[in-house]
Motif scaffolding. Structure first.
Motif, PDB file in Angstrom:
ATOM      1  N   PHE A 447     -14.682  83.929 -99.406  1.00 41.94           N
ATOM      2  CA  PHE A 447     -14.646  84.509 -98.064  1.00 41.94           C
ATOM      3  C   PHE A 447     -13.965  85.879 -98.086  1.00 41.94           C
ATOM      4  N   GLN A 448     -12.873  85.987 -98.821  1.00 44.72           N
ATOM      5  CA  GLN A 448     -12.159  87.264 -98.884  1.00 44.72           C
ATOM      6  C   GLN A 448     -13.029  88.351 -99.493  1.00 44.72           C
ATOM      7  N   LEU A 449     -13.697  88.048-100.600  1.00 45.70           N
ATOM      8  CA  LEU A 449     -14.536  89.045-101.256  1.00 45.70           C
ATOM      9  C   LEU A 449     -15.704  89.460-100.374  1.00 45.70           C
ATOM     10  N   LEU A 450     -16.386  88.481 -99.785  1.00 46.32           N
ATOM     11  CA  LEU A 450     -17.541  88.797 -98.944  1.00 46.32           C
ATOM     12  C   LEU A 450     -17.124  89.632 -97.739  1.00 46.32           C
ATOM     13  N   THR A 451     -16.025  89.258 -97.104  1.00 45.04           N
ATOM     14  CA  THR A 451     -15.570  89.986 -95.918  1.00 45.04           C
ATOM     15  C   THR A 451     -15.080  91.378 -96.283  1.00 45.04           C
ATOM     16  N   GLN A 452     -14.361  91.488 -97.394  1.00 45.92           N
ATOM     17  CA  GLN A 452     -13.836  92.779 -97.794  1.00 45.92           C
ATOM     18  C   GLN A 452     -14.951  93.745 -98.179  1.00 45.92           C
TER      19      GLN A 452
END
Length: 594
Positions: A447-452
């Motif tokens: 989630f962090q990678l996709l959102t970032q």
């Protein structure tokens, strides 16, 4: 004076009252002997002045910007922090966290204090450093592992003068000898790069920063658009102060995320790593003369080579991983031990078959595919392979910032807080590779990678568009990333972790063993596992590590689950000694699979 000497003196006046000797010689095309004659006649003076390595040339000054109400409130909360307190600055991508940092630091420098700013990657330091240098000229220093010994020496000397300054650095900068510390900032605090796990000792820069903030009697600010769940839980239960920046500066909206189902692409005959939707968006981006980035979390050209005659996969002789094919030098490489070999000859070394097939996609292959499909597009890669040379991070980003590159293709390095205002298109090529790791934190990291990476788009005047390609468009993490909704992901994830006793509701210690004889490694792991069970400790394992063999060493591990406030040191000290050929690796509060 001769006409030539008069001309040189006039040139000196045009260059300013002072200029370095090297610049003067270069710009006037003269010699040291001529300068010495001018000095002997008393027409100019030459004197020595120490200039420490790392001092940048003058940049156009930057004035403080007018804060939004949310930014002003966050700044007030930071300034109200007491010594040793921690604040989580939770702001969406593009919400102006850096400007809050700058305005929080300004009064500290005026008061004679210093600030330490940590970033997760070396690639971030040039862009952030320039922003700080414009605001605080002559007071900003950089510290990270890519510095030469001389640069590092000069940086330490400057810090030890005790003057007001800002040091920007990566993980290891948390230990720098910066006196009169008034504020510590951890930007992108969720990033796994802040954890040092190998070589020992293992530590997390965030934990060390918290200890140091207490020891130095200064506050700590953690900033992120996708906070670590442990930090978020600490902020919601009152352990940390919480400040929020819920909207982007200037009223710009977050980019629109469009999901592309790769199963449908395959069923309709598109075997390209670029979906038809993404190809259409790239074409439109070209026509509008805008910029874009493509994210793929794997470098190289192909991820493995398989013989279709016998099923043999070319693997590393030292590690239980497949070799990755790199087109640039036509070599197969192991990304763990750096073993390399030329691409295979005409026949399989196992069965003699000539039927080799290359599988998988890396950033090199994406670069080639894009250049073939869009021959007029100016493409660059931003990954470990293209940024090994000193200064290459800045060079690639500067070229992109000047508009000399249209499309940037990269790995996780693209997700780490880069501010690229001309980017309107973001393509996420293989979201599924992030979702299927044997690690309870893999969904959080995904989630962090996709959102970032989605947040790199639409940060300027033009709206952003994100094309997210996946084989599982209904996955909860993908859906939360599509709507940029942190709470949609975090709330059910925290409920699940509470039920299982995982962080932030419990502690983990990972014990790992490695050695040249697998049987002895397993015996060591089983012996310690029995010891912990006899002491009524809850464990998971032992089991083979995620990569069972690295550099000819076999690896086994177990996870030791502890209550939240437990301190494992007394049992760690009591663990029995094992065969000297077996190395035991202890990682308290691990954050990645071993």
């Amino acid at each position: 004076a001769t006409p030539r000497q008069q001309s040189l003196l006039q040139s000196l006046q045009h260059l300013g009252s002072e200029v370095t000797l090297a610049d003067f010689l270069n710009k006037t095309q003269t010699t040291r002997a001529t300068v010495q004659r001018l000095q002997a006649n008393g027409w100019l003076a030459v004197h020595q002045r120490e200039v420490l390595r790392g001092q940048e040339s003058a940049l156009p000054p930057d004035q403080p910007k007018l804060l939004t109400p949310d930014q002003a409130q966050a700044l007030g909360q930071i300034q109200a922090l007491s010594a040793g307190e921690t604040l989580l600055l939770w702001g969406v991508t593009g919400s102006g966290k850096t400007e809050v940092y700058l305005q929080a630091i300004q009064p500290l420098l005026t008061a004679g204090k210093s600030a330490l700013v940590l970033v997760p990657e070396i690639g971030l330091t040039p862009q952030l450093t320039e922003r700080f240098q414009r605001r605080f000229p002559g007071q900003v220093w950089v510290y990270h592992s890519a510095l030469s010994q001389g640069e590092r020496y000069d940086c330490w000397r400057q810090m030890l003068t005790g003057g007001p300054q800002v040091v920007i650095g990566t993980r290891s900068a948390v230990f720098v000898p910066l006196p009169k510390l008034g504020l510590i900032i951890l930007d992108e605090e969720h990033d796994a790069s802040y954890k040092q796990d190998r070589p020992a000792p293992s530590y997390h820069a965030r934990t060390v920063a918290q200890w140091r903030s207490v020891a130095e009697s200064c506050p700590l600010v953690l900033g992120s658009a996708t906070p670590d769940l442990e930090s978020y839980q600490a902020a919601t239960d009152g352990t940390y102060t919480l400040a929020q920046l819920p909207v982007r500066v200037g009223g710009a909206g977050l980019p629109t995320v469009m999901l592309v189902d790769l199963r449908e692409e395959l069923a309709e005959g598109n075997y390209s790593p670029l979906s038809r939707t993404l190809q259409r968006e790239i074409q439109q981006m070209m026509e509008r003369k805008e910029q874009g980035i493509l994210f793929l979390n794997r470098r190289g050209f192909h991820t493995f080579i398989l013989c279709r005659g016998c099923g043999e996969v070319l693997t590393c002789p030292n590690c239980t991983v497949s070799l990755t094919y790199h087109l640039s030098d036509r070599f197969l490489r192991c990304h763990h031990c750096h073993y390399r070999r030329p691409e295979p000859e005409q026949t399989c070394p196992q069965c003699g078959s000539t039927h080799y097939k290359f599988f998988g996609t890396g950033t090199q292959r994406i670069e080639t595919a894009v250049q073939e499909r869009f021959p007029g597009l100016r493409v660059a890669r931003f990954d470990r392979d293209t940024t090994q040379r000193k200064g290459s991070h800045r060079e690639i980003l500067d070229q992109f910032g000047r508009g000399e590159t249209d499309l940037l293709i990269g790995t996780q390095m693209l997700t780490k807080g880069l501010d690229l205002p001309r980017v309107t298109l973001v393509g996420i090529l293989a979201a599924d590779s992030l979702l299927n790791m044997p690690d309870f934190r893999c969904t959080e990291r995904a989630f962090q990678l996709l959102t970032q990476v989605a947040g790199r788009g639409g940060r300027g005047d033009q709206p952003g568009r994100v094309i997210l390609q996946t084989y599982n468009p209904t996955h909860a993490v993908v859906e939360a990333a599509r709507t940029h909704d942190f709470l949609q992901f975090a709330e059910p994830e925290l409920i699940a972790r509470r039920a299982q006793g995982f962080p932030p509701f419990g502690r983990l210690v990972r014990l790992g063993w490695q050695g040249p004889v697998e049987e002895l490694v397993l015996i060591a792991a089983q012996t310690v596992a029995r010891y912990l069970q006899e002491h009524e400790q809850e464990i998971l394992g032992p089991a083979p590590a995620l990569i069972p063999k690295v550099r000819l060493a076999y690896r086994w591990q177990l996870l030791w689950k502890l209550p939240l406030m437990a301190e494992p040191q007394h049992l760690l000290q009591a663990l029995m000694k094992i065969d000297n050929s077996i190395f035991c690796h202890v990682d308290i509060d691990p954050i990645q699979a071993w």
